[in-house]
Design a protein around this motif. Structure first.
Motif, PDB file in Angstrom:
ATOM      1  N   UNK A 161       2.997  10.746   3.345  1.00 53.05           N
ATOM      2  CA  UNK A 161       2.846  11.834   2.369  1.00 53.05           C
ATOM      3  C   UNK A 161       4.081  12.735   2.384  1.00 53.05           C
ATOM      4  N   UNK A 162       4.511  13.103   3.581  1.00 55.42           N
ATOM      5  CA  UNK A 162       5.656  14.002   3.723  1.00 55.42           C
ATOM      6  C   UNK A 162       6.933  13.350   3.217  1.00 55.42           C
ATOM      7  N   UNK A 163       7.116  12.081   3.512  1.00 55.67           N
ATOM      8  CA  UNK A 163       8.289  11.344   3.056  1.00 55.67           C
ATOM      9  C   UNK A 163       8.333  11.295   1.527  1.00 55.67           C
ATOM     10  N   UNK A 164       7.205  11.041   0.914  1.00 49.88           N
ATOM     11  CA  UNK A 164       7.128  11.009  -0.548  1.00 49.88           C
ATOM     12  C   UNK A 164       7.507  12.377  -1.118  1.00 49.88           C
ATOM     13  N   UNK A 165       7.021  13.443  -0.504  1.00 44.23           N
ATOM     14  CA  UNK A 165       7.351  14.800  -0.961  1.00 44.23           C
ATOM     15  C   UNK A 165       8.838  15.096  -0.782  1.00 44.23           C
ATOM     16  N   UNK A 225       0.836  -1.205   0.000  1.00 43.26           N
ATOM     17  CA  UNK A 225       0.000   0.000   0.000  1.00 43.26           C
ATOM     18  C   UNK A 225       0.871   1.255   0.000  1.00 43.26           C
ATOM     19  N   UNK A 226       1.944   1.229   0.781  1.00 47.12           N
ATOM     20  CA  UNK A 226       2.858   2.379   0.825  1.00 47.12           C
ATOM     21  C   UNK A 226       3.579   2.561  -0.509  1.00 47.12           C
ATOM     22  N   UNK A 227       3.982   1.457  -1.122  1.00 46.86           N
ATOM     23  CA  UNK A 227       4.664   1.539  -2.415  1.00 46.86           C
ATOM     24  C   UNK A 227       3.724   2.075  -3.498  1.00 46.86           C
ATOM     25  N   UNK A 228       2.470   1.652  -3.464  1.00 46.56           N
ATOM     26  CA  UNK A 228       1.492   2.175  -4.439  1.00 46.56           C
ATOM     27  C   UNK A 228       1.289   3.673  -4.245  1.00 46.56           C
ATOM     28  N   UNK A 229       1.158   4.102  -2.998  1.00 44.34           N
ATOM     29  CA  UNK A 229       0.999   5.529  -2.713  1.00 44.34           C
ATOM     30  C   UNK A 229       2.235   6.296  -3.170  1.00 44.34           C
ATOM     31  N   UNK A 230       3.411   5.728  -2.932  1.00 42.46           N
ATOM     32  CA  UNK A 230       4.653   6.373  -3.361  1.00 42.46           C
ATOM     33  C   UNK A 230       4.715   6.499  -4.884  1.00 42.46           C
TER      34      UNK A 230
END
Length: 157
Positions: free
Chosen positions: A128-132, A89-94
Motif C-alpha cells: 500500500x505504501x509503495x503504491x502511494x 495480485x500485487x499488479x492488480x492492487x497497484x
C-alpha cells in the motif's frame, strides 16, 4: 525537452524528498520481494504516464536481474505467462490503487483478498505504501514535465 523547474535541485523539494526517500528505504527492507516492488513501481508509472519513473525503474530492475521479457510484458501482465500469482495480485492492487478515481469505492474487495492470500500484514502495508509513494513521485515528475531517458542507475543515492 526541459523540466519546468529544477525540482530535484531545489532546497525545499530536497527537504520534502528526504522524508519520502526515508519511507522508500524502509519499504525496500520490508520483506516485500524486490522484484515485486519494481514491477509495481513500473506499472503505476506506466499508468500515470511518468516516463522518468518508468525509465528509472526499468533500468533499476534490469540491474537487479529482471529479464527483458518480463519488463516488456508488464503493461500486458494479465495475458502474460511470466508473472507469478503473487506478482499478479500485487499488479492488480497497484492498478486499482493508482486508478482510485476510476471506480467507485477505490480498490475492490476481490483485489484486496487476492493480495492478502500472498502477502502478510507487513508486506501488505509495504505494498500500500509503495503504491502511494510511487504515485506521489509520478505526480511530481508529470507535473514538472521531468524528461525521461537519461536516468543512470544509482543516480539518486
Amino acid at each position: 525537452m526541459d523540466s519546468r523547474l529544477n525540482y530535484f535541485g531545489n532546497a525545499l523539494a530536497g527537504k520534502v524528498l528526504k522524508h519520502v526517500n526515508s519511507a522508500a528505504k524502509v519499504l525496500s527492507e520490508s520483506g516485500l520481494p524486490a522484484a515485486t516492488q519494481e514491477l509495481v513501481k513500473i506499472r503505476a508509472s506506466q499508468i500515470n504516464g511518468c516516463g522518468f519513473c518508468t525509465d528509472m525503474h526499468t533500468k533499476e530492475a534490469t540491474l537487479a536481474g529482471e529479464t527483458a521479457v518480463r519488463l516488456n510484458l508488464i503493461a500486458a501482465w494479465r495475458e502474460a505467462t511470466v508473472f507469478t500469482d503473487a506478482e499478479r495480485a500485487a499488479l492488480e492492487l497497484a492498478e486499482q490503487g493508482t486508478r482510485v478515481a476510476d471506480a467507485a469505492g477505490g480498490v475492490g474487495d476481490e483485489a484486496w483478498a487476492n493480495a492478502a492470500k500472498y502477502y502478510d500484514e507487513d508486506q501488505l502495508v509495504a505494498l500500500i505504501s509503495l503504491i502511494a509513494v510511487i504515485n506521489a513521485y509520478n505526480r511530481i515528475n508529470v507535473i514538472n514535465q521531468q524528461p525521461a531517458g537519461s536516468y543512470r542507475p544509482g543516480q539518486f543515492g
